[in-house]
Design an enzyme around this catalytic site. Structure first.
Site, PDB file in Angstrom:
ATOM      1  N   ARG A   1       0.817  -1.212   0.000  1.00 20.66           N
ATOM      2  CA  ARG A   1       0.000   0.000   0.000  1.00 20.66           C
ATOM      3  C   ARG A   1       0.854   1.268   0.000  1.00 20.66           C
ATOM      4  NH1 ARG A   1      -5.552  -0.041   2.485  1.00 20.66           N
ATOM      5  NH2 ARG A   1      -6.250  -2.159   2.282  1.00 20.66           N
TER       6      ARG A   1
ATOM      7  N   TYR B   1       0.477   4.193  -2.560  1.00 20.32           N
ATOM      8  CA  TYR B   1      -0.650   5.133  -2.397  1.00 20.32           C
ATOM      9  C   TYR B   1      -0.427   6.016  -1.164  1.00 20.32           C
ATOM     10  CZ  TYR B   1      -5.611   6.571  -2.184  1.00 20.32           C
ATOM     11  OH  TYR B   1      -6.792   7.278  -2.153  1.00 20.32           O
TER      12      TYR B   1
ATOM     13  N   GLU C   1       2.266   6.739   0.596  1.00 24.86           N
ATOM     14  CA  GLU C   1       3.388   7.682   0.569  1.00 24.86           C
ATOM     15  C   GLU C   1       3.188   8.755  -0.502  1.00 24.86           C
ATOM     16  OE1 GLU C   1       5.256   7.962   2.909  1.00 24.86           O
ATOM     17  OE2 GLU C   1       5.591   6.015   3.826  1.00 24.86           O
TER      18      GLU C   1
ATOM     19  N   LYS D   1       0.353  10.075  -1.273  1.00 27.99           N
ATOM     20  CA  LYS D   1      -0.569  11.064  -0.684  1.00 27.99           C
ATOM     21  C   LYS D   1       0.110  11.840   0.440  1.00 27.99           C
ATOM     22  CE  LYS D   1      -4.433  10.411  -3.052  1.00 27.99           C
ATOM     23  NZ  LYS D   1      -4.981  11.454  -3.923  1.00 27.99           N
TER      24      LYS D   1
ATOM     25  N   ASN E   1     -13.343   5.951   3.785  1.00 28.35           N
ATOM     26  CA  ASN E   1     -14.106   5.059   2.887  1.00 28.35           C
ATOM     27  C   ASN E   1     -15.438   5.686   2.479  1.00 28.35           C
ATOM     28  OD1 ASN E   1     -12.256   3.359   4.600  1.00 28.35           O
ATOM     29  ND2 ASN E   1     -12.934   1.826   3.117  1.00 28.35           N
TER      30      ASN E   1
ATOM     31  N   GLY F   1     -12.641 -10.941   9.161  1.00 22.73           N
ATOM     32  CA  GLY F   1     -13.737  -9.987   8.976  1.00 22.73           C
ATOM     33  C   GLY F   1     -13.957  -9.112  10.199  1.00 22.73           C
TER      34      GLY F   1
ATOM     35  N   ASP G   1      -3.296  -4.580   5.604  1.00 24.37           N
ATOM     36  CA  ASP G   1      -4.703  -4.156   5.619  1.00 24.37           C
ATOM     37  C   ASP G   1      -4.990  -3.541   7.006  1.00 24.37           C
ATOM     38  OD1 ASP G   1      -7.334  -5.247   3.834  1.00 24.37           O
ATOM     39  OD2 ASP G   1      -7.762  -4.655   5.886  1.00 24.37           O
ATOM     40  N   PRO G   2      -5.370  -2.269   7.065  1.00 22.17           N
ATOM     41  CA  PRO G   2      -5.584  -1.649   8.381  1.00 22.17           C
ATOM     42  C   PRO G   2      -6.638  -2.411   9.205  1.00 22.17           C
ATOM     43  CG  PRO G   2      -5.506   0.030   6.673  1.00 22.17           C
ATOM     44  CD  PRO G   2      -5.526  -1.303   5.966  1.00 22.17           C
TER      45      PRO G   2
HETATM   46  N1  UDP Z   1     -12.458  -6.618   1.984  1.00 22.31           N
HETATM   47  C1  UDP Z   1     -13.053  -7.858   2.115  1.00 22.31           C
HETATM   48  N2  UDP Z   1     -13.531  -8.471   0.987  1.00 22.31           N
HETATM   49  C2  UDP Z   1     -13.491  -7.896  -0.241  1.00 22.31           C
HETATM   50  C3  UDP Z   1     -12.891  -6.618  -0.379  1.00 22.31           C
HETATM   51  C4  UDP Z   1     -12.377  -6.008   0.757  1.00 22.31           C
HETATM   52  O1  UDP Z   1     -13.114  -8.424   3.213  1.00 22.31           O
HETATM   53  O2  UDP Z   1     -13.957  -8.535  -1.209  1.00 22.31           O
HETATM   54  C5  UDP Z   1     -11.957  -5.941   3.188  1.00 22.31           C
HETATM   55  C6  UDP Z   1     -10.513  -5.458   3.087  1.00 22.31           C
HETATM   56  O3  UDP Z   1      -9.611  -6.479   3.482  1.00 22.31           O
HETATM   57  C7  UDP Z   1     -10.526  -4.294   4.053  1.00 22.31           C
HETATM   58  C8  UDP Z   1     -11.955  -3.753   3.969  1.00 22.31           C
HETATM   59  O4  UDP Z   1     -12.732  -4.789   3.379  1.00 22.31           O
HETATM   60  O5  UDP Z   1     -10.282  -4.731   5.361  1.00 22.31           O
HETATM   61  C9  UDP Z   1     -12.093  -2.516   3.120  1.00 22.31           C
HETATM   62  O6  UDP Z   1     -11.449  -2.757   1.907  1.00 22.31           O
HETATM   63  P1  UDP Z   1     -11.497  -1.758   0.682  1.00 22.31           P
HETATM   64  O7  UDP Z   1     -10.751  -2.412  -0.425  1.00 22.31           O
HETATM   65  O8  UDP Z   1     -12.887  -1.356   0.416  1.00 22.31           O
HETATM   66  O9  UDP Z   1     -10.714  -0.439   1.118  1.00 22.31           O
HETATM   67  P2  UDP Z   1      -9.635  -0.053   2.244  1.00 22.31           P
HETATM   68  O10 UDP Z   1     -10.440   0.508   3.343  1.00 22.31           O
HETATM   69  O11 UDP Z   1      -8.873  -1.274   2.685  1.00 22.31           O
HETATM   70  O12 UDP Z   1      -8.776   0.925   1.570  1.00 22.31           O
END
Ligand code: UDP
Length: 315
Positions: free
Chosen positions: A147, A150, A152, A154, A179, A212, A276-277
């Site tokens: 990531r 993106y 860095e 920004k 988001n 999740g 992934d945050p």
């Molecule tokens: N995610 C998920 N399934 C998907 C797409 C995303 O579980 O099919 C999760 C992803 O791992 C993250 C969150 O949903 O934890 C949000 O992901 P997104 O790509 O929408 O944007 P982010 O907030 O990570 O930039």
């Protein structure tokens, strides 16, 4: 006759957020010049605006020198791949549009004596160690992770925007967008809302990454645009968070989407992507106080509208 309309250049204007902002700006009586190279933007998002004499589209990559004749009152820099899947596919373009593209748009704002607004992101906070995230949190970013391109880019974009503000006295604004979801998101954009809606409508398993339990807050596009417009008209130079403060786990979002679409789909668990945050929630006290803004649309209502739109696209 010389137009008294204020003239706005918006980069990334054919993208999801950019095109909704173009709609609002034309409705508010601005002349809008929309610039996009269409690597993730889409002409379908702005086709309805092309017959408007106060709207102009220019296909251009803003990492290259931008030549525009005549007055410009605002430069809004919204161009960038913005979904994790997109910036994984286009890491170098993402770095270039955040760095060279921001430099070029700031240079244009300087020569035109225009006001400037940068679309930044909650990703500047990385995988945050402070929750919720206020604007004065410096973040926890892995510069060399997937990531990093993106995040860095920004962070650099914010730094150069502040430098132009301090050195060249450019009238700048920086919005950190959390988001956001709604109509015109691409089906294959890879973000969680379009993925879950598409999978539900096709009766495919919903792909939940990790367990999740990671959290996000989802802001409906109309709420975001309202905040963007208020910020654009303000004189706030420090970064400002815009997003919904209502936090959901990704599993909750999956169940809500299943529920709203009446799908037969089940959930499947897939590996969590790198970096992934784990949690993300904006502290929006500043936007509430300074812009008198807070999101109005409930997740259920916004998702319903988005699902309907996807259905109308024939999904
Ligand atoms: N995610 C998920 N399934 C998907 C797409 C995303 O579980 O099919 C999760 C992803 O791992 C993250 C969150 O949903 O934890 C949000 O992901 P997104 O790509 O929408 O944007 P982010 O907030 O990570 O930039």
């Amino acid at each position: 006759m010389v137009s008294k309309k204020q003239i706005i250049l918006i980069t990334g204007g054919a993208g999801f957020i950019g095109s909704h902002f173009c709609d609002r700006l034309t409705k508010e009586g601005f002349k809008v010049i929309c610039m996009d190279n269409l690597i993730t933007g889409n002409m379908d998002n702005i086709r309805h605006l092309l017959k408007n004499p106060w709207f102009e589209f220019i296909k251009h990559n803003v990492t290259k020198y931008i030549k525009l004749v005549g007055r410009i009152d605002y430069v809004l820099h919204f161009a960038s791949p913005a979904s994790p899947v997109d910036y994984l596919n286009f890491p170098i373009q993402t770095l270039k549009v955040g760095s060279l593209g921001t430099h070029n748009t700031l240079g244009l704002a300087k020569v035109k004596k225009a006001k400037f607004m940068l679309a930044s992101t909650s990703e500047v906070y990385g995988d945050p160690l402070i929750h919720p995230q206020p604007e004065n949190y410096w973040g926890n970013v892995n510069s060399v992770g997937v990531r990093g391109c993106y995040d860095e880019a920004k962070r650099f974009a914010e730094a150069i925007t502040m430098a132009y503000h301090r050195v060249h006295k450019i009238d700048t604004r920086i919005v950190r967008i959390f988001n956001t979801y709604g109509t015109r998101m691409r089906l294959n954009d890879g973000r969680v809302v379009p993925n879950f809606i598409y999978q539900s409508l096709k009766n495919l398993p919903l792909t939940v990454y990790g367990k999740g339990n990671q959290t996000r807050c989802f802001c409906f596009i109309s709420d975001l645009v309202e905040g963007l417009f208020r910020l654009m008209l303000s004189d706030i130079h420090e970064p400002l968070n815009l997003g919904s403060p209502n936090e959901f786990t990704i599993k909750e979002l999956a169940y809500l989407t299943i529920n709203l679409t009446n799908t037969k789909s089940k959930i499947v668990y897939k590996p969590l992507p790198q970096d992934d945050p784990k949690q993300r929630q904006p502290n929006i006290s500043k936007a509430k106080k300074l812009l008198h803004w807070h999101p109005q649309v409930k997740l259920r209502e916004g998702l319903d509208a988005t699902i309907q739109w996807f259905k109308n696209q024939g999904i």
